[in-house]
Each structure stands twice: as C-alpha cells, then as structure tokens.
Design a protein around this motif. Sequence first.
Motif, PDB file in Angstrom:
ATOM      1  N   ARG A 171       1.145  -1.363   0.140  1.00  0.00           N
ATOM      2  CA  ARG A 171      -0.044  -0.094  -0.232  1.00  0.00           C
ATOM      3  C   ARG A 171       0.575   1.182   0.393  1.00  0.00           C
ATOM      4  O   ARG A 171       0.526   2.513  -0.620  1.00  0.00           O
ATOM      5  CB  ARG A 171      -1.019   0.157   1.105  1.00  0.00           C
ATOM      6  CG  ARG A 171      -2.173  -0.477   1.176  1.00  0.00           C
ATOM      7  CD  ARG A 171      -2.946  -0.675   2.620  1.00  0.00           C
ATOM      8  NE  ARG A 171      -4.163  -1.669   2.415  1.00  0.00           N
ATOM      9  CZ  ARG A 171      -4.566  -1.940   3.527  1.00  0.00           C
ATOM     10  NH1 ARG A 171      -4.606  -0.668   4.366  1.00  0.00           N
ATOM     11  NH2 ARG A 171      -5.685  -2.879   3.829  1.00  0.00           N
ATOM     12  N   TRP A 172       1.796   1.117   1.141  1.00  0.00           N
ATOM     13  CA  TRP A 172       2.975   2.532   0.445  1.00  0.00           C
ATOM     14  C   TRP A 172       2.866   2.999  -0.543  1.00  0.00           C
ATOM     15  O   TRP A 172       2.918   3.605  -1.056  1.00  0.00           O
ATOM     16  CB  TRP A 172       3.967   2.081   2.142  1.00  0.00           C
ATOM     17  CG  TRP A 172       4.987   3.288   2.463  1.00  0.00           C
ATOM     18  CD1 TRP A 172       5.052   4.550   2.573  1.00  0.00           C
ATOM     19  CD2 TRP A 172       6.119   2.909   0.906  1.00  0.00           C
ATOM     20  NE1 TRP A 172       5.846   5.254   2.517  1.00  0.00           N
ATOM     21  CE2 TRP A 172       6.433   4.447   1.731  1.00  0.00           C
ATOM     22  CE3 TRP A 172       7.251   2.539   0.519  1.00  0.00           C
ATOM     23  CZ2 TRP A 172       7.445   4.965   1.405  1.00  0.00           C
ATOM     24  CZ3 TRP A 172       8.391   2.408   0.292  1.00  0.00           C
ATOM     25  CH2 TRP A 172       8.475   4.470   0.527  1.00  0.00           C
ATOM     26  N   MET A 211       0.907   4.209  -3.134  1.00  0.00           N
ATOM     27  CA  MET A 211       0.625   5.452  -2.409  1.00  0.00           C
ATOM     28  C   MET A 211       2.042   6.996  -2.903  1.00  0.00           C
ATOM     29  O   MET A 211       1.394   7.494  -3.159  1.00  0.00           O
ATOM     30  CB  MET A 211      -0.331   5.930  -1.381  1.00  0.00           C
ATOM     31  CG  MET A 211      -0.941   5.148  -1.077  1.00  0.00           C
ATOM     32  SD  MET A 211      -1.650   4.888   0.462  1.00  0.00           S
ATOM     33  CE  MET A 211      -1.873   6.645   0.842  1.00  0.00           C
ATOM     34  N   MET A 226       6.136  13.804   2.568  1.00  0.00           N
ATOM     35  CA  MET A 226       5.196  12.720   2.264  1.00  0.00           C
ATOM     36  C   MET A 226       4.915  11.390   2.509  1.00  0.00           C
ATOM     37  O   MET A 226       3.992  10.637   2.652  1.00  0.00           O
ATOM     38  CB  MET A 226       4.581  13.323   0.773  1.00  0.00           C
ATOM     39  CG  MET A 226       3.815  14.567   0.687  1.00  0.00           C
ATOM     40  SD  MET A 226       2.575  15.075   1.414  1.00  0.00           S
ATOM     41  CE  MET A 226       1.383  13.482   1.147  1.00  0.00           C
ATOM     42  N   ALA A 281       4.682  10.132   5.832  1.00  0.00           N
ATOM     43  CA  ALA A 281       2.962  10.921   5.961  1.00  0.00           C
ATOM     44  C   ALA A 281       1.956   9.987   5.609  1.00  0.00           C
ATOM     45  O   ALA A 281       0.950   8.918   6.164  1.00  0.00           O
ATOM     46  CB  ALA A 281       2.065  11.961   5.904  1.00  0.00           C
ATOM     47  N   VAL A 282       2.679   9.627   4.205  1.00  0.00           N
ATOM     48  CA  VAL A 282       2.213   7.925   3.533  1.00  0.00           C
ATOM     49  C   VAL A 282       2.090   6.331   4.559  1.00  0.00           C
ATOM     50  O   VAL A 282       1.340   6.085   4.751  1.00  0.00           O
ATOM     51  CB  VAL A 282       2.743   8.269   2.564  1.00  0.00           C
ATOM     52  CG1 VAL A 282       1.675   6.938   2.129  1.00  0.00           C
ATOM     53  CG2 VAL A 282       2.115   8.872   1.492  1.00  0.00           C
ATOM     54  N   ARG A 324       2.241   6.718   7.571  1.00  0.00           N
ATOM     55  CA  ARG A 324       1.680   6.944   8.917  1.00  0.00           C
ATOM     56  C   ARG A 324      -0.474   6.556   8.434  1.00  0.00           C
ATOM     57  O   ARG A 324      -0.888   5.487   9.507  1.00  0.00           O
ATOM     58  CB  ARG A 324       1.328   7.989   9.070  1.00  0.00           C
ATOM     59  CG  ARG A 324       0.647   8.362  10.658  1.00  0.00           C
ATOM     60  CD  ARG A 324       0.935   9.841  11.344  1.00  0.00           C
ATOM     61  NE  ARG A 324       1.998  10.580  11.239  1.00  0.00           N
ATOM     62  CZ  ARG A 324       2.278  10.949  12.533  1.00  0.00           C
ATOM     63  NH1 ARG A 324       2.276  10.359  13.338  1.00  0.00           N
ATOM     64  NH2 ARG A 324       3.379  11.801  12.430  1.00  0.00           N
ATOM     65  N   ASP A 325      -0.115   7.028   7.180  1.00  0.00           N
ATOM     66  CA  ASP A 325      -1.936   6.991   7.038  1.00  0.00           C
ATOM     67  C   ASP A 325      -1.898   5.086   6.503  1.00  0.00           C
ATOM     68  O   ASP A 325      -3.271   4.786   7.117  1.00  0.00           O
ATOM     69  CB  ASP A 325      -2.047   7.614   5.540  1.00  0.00           C
ATOM     70  CG  ASP A 325      -2.133   9.323   5.140  1.00  0.00           C
ATOM     71  OD1 ASP A 325      -2.311   9.841   7.191  1.00  0.00           O
ATOM     72  OD2 ASP A 325      -1.897   9.820   4.785  1.00  0.00           O
ATOM     73  N   VAL A 326      -1.185   4.569   6.052  1.00  0.00           N
ATOM     74  CA  VAL A 326      -1.499   3.216   5.858  1.00  0.00           C
ATOM     75  C   VAL A 326      -1.232   2.640   7.167  1.00  0.00           C
ATOM     76  O   VAL A 326      -2.518   1.953   7.248  1.00  0.00           O
ATOM     77  CB  VAL A 326      -0.442   2.701   5.412  1.00  0.00           C
ATOM     78  CG1 VAL A 326      -0.424   1.275   5.196  1.00  0.00           C
ATOM     79  CG2 VAL A 326      -0.099   3.240   3.638  1.00  0.00           C
ATOM     80  N   LEU A 343      -2.655   3.463  10.118  1.00  0.00           N
ATOM     81  CA  LEU A 343      -3.772   4.078  10.897  1.00  0.00           C
ATOM     82  C   LEU A 343      -4.712   3.501  10.487  1.00  0.00           C
ATOM     83  O   LEU A 343      -5.550   3.015  10.930  1.00  0.00           O
ATOM     84  CB  LEU A 343      -3.557   5.885  11.263  1.00  0.00           C
ATOM     85  CG  LEU A 343      -2.551   6.585  11.895  1.00  0.00           C
ATOM     86  CD1 LEU A 343      -3.159   7.956  12.093  1.00  0.00           C
ATOM     87  CD2 LEU A 343      -2.546   5.853  13.171  1.00  0.00           C
ATOM     88  N   GLY A 344      -4.608   3.645   8.666  1.00  0.00           N
ATOM     89  CA  GLY A 344      -5.465   3.101   8.081  1.00  0.00           C
ATOM     90  C   GLY A 344      -5.990   1.399   8.407  1.00  0.00           C
ATOM     91  O   GLY A 344      -6.563   0.915   8.511  1.00  0.00           O
ATOM     92  N   ASN A 378       2.128   7.299  16.934  1.00  0.00           N
ATOM     93  CA  ASN A 378       1.899   8.414  16.477  1.00  0.00           C
ATOM     94  C   ASN A 378       3.387   9.300  16.835  1.00  0.00           C
ATOM     95  O   ASN A 378       4.540   9.946  15.891  1.00  0.00           O
ATOM     96  CB  ASN A 378       0.961   9.277  16.772  1.00  0.00           C
ATOM     97  CG  ASN A 378      -0.243   8.757  15.298  1.00  0.00           C
ATOM     98  OD1 ASN A 378       0.198   9.273  14.297  1.00  0.00           O
ATOM     99  ND2 ASN A 378      -1.248   8.252  16.466  1.00  0.00           N
TER     100      ASN A 378
END
Length: 148
Positions: A17-18, A21, A85, A88-89, A91-93, A95-96, A114
């Motif tokens: 996923r990372w 993205m 970024m 950040a991606v 982190r988003d992956v 947390l998702g 975090n």
Amino acid sequence: MGLSQLIERHRQEVLTRWKEMVRTLSDARHLSEERLVNHVPDLLDWLVARLRDRDAADVHGSQMLSRVHAFQRVGDDFDLVEVLMELAVLRDVLLGLWAEQPGEVSPAEVIQLNRDLDDVVAVCTTEFARQILARHGAPREATQAMGP
C-alpha cells in the motif's frame, strides 16, 4: 492482538500500500523498487519492536534510519515536502490498517505509534535540511547548530 502484531501480520500489505501511494509522488516515480523501499522495512521492524517493548527498541536505531533515508533522498533530488509525504503516507497506511482491524489495539499503542513516527519525521527533517545546507556550502557550524 496488539498493534505490533497487526503491523507484523500485515507487513507485506503495508509495504505494498505504501509503495502504491508513494509512487504517485512525482519524485518517487523514477526510483527503482530497491531505492524506493530503501529503509521502510527496517523502520517497520523498529516500530514493531518499539510498540512491544519501548525500552528494548533503541531510539538511536530510528535516528540512524531517518538520517540515512534523508541522506539518500537528498541524493535522489527529492524535496523536503516529498520526503515528509513519504512518512505521512506510511502513517496513513498504518492508521488505516488499525481502523480496518481495531481488534485488541489500545489507544495508548496508537498514540505511541504517532509519537514514534513524529520523532522519525523530526530527525529526517533535520538531517534533510542539514544535507541541503551542506550541499550549498553552509559552514559546518551552521549545520551542527541544528541539533543532534
């Protein structure tokens, strides 16, 4: 199942996923798979170890990974926004993944993740700025004044 086990169990999915993205970022499009992924697997391993036993995972390990990643991205002609970024991606992956499978994950683990990622971002930002300043001839004293 705690957050460390969730990340460990879905490690390959997180990396996939990372990568997908991050490939949408302009500077990342031209990188080989090896250059793109670079230290992310090691960072995931460190995060898992840190979540399991905060005292067992040496903070200097993440600092070294962050510095090496920043140094490499300067060499790849990334700009700081794109380096941030990438993180950040990640982190988003992560947390998702937690949002999809909250299970036995405690809020304290998410807060810790975090905080650890914030530390990685701070070190990476500092090292990236240090490398850019050095590239443009800033005196060593100027780059050392930025902190450890």
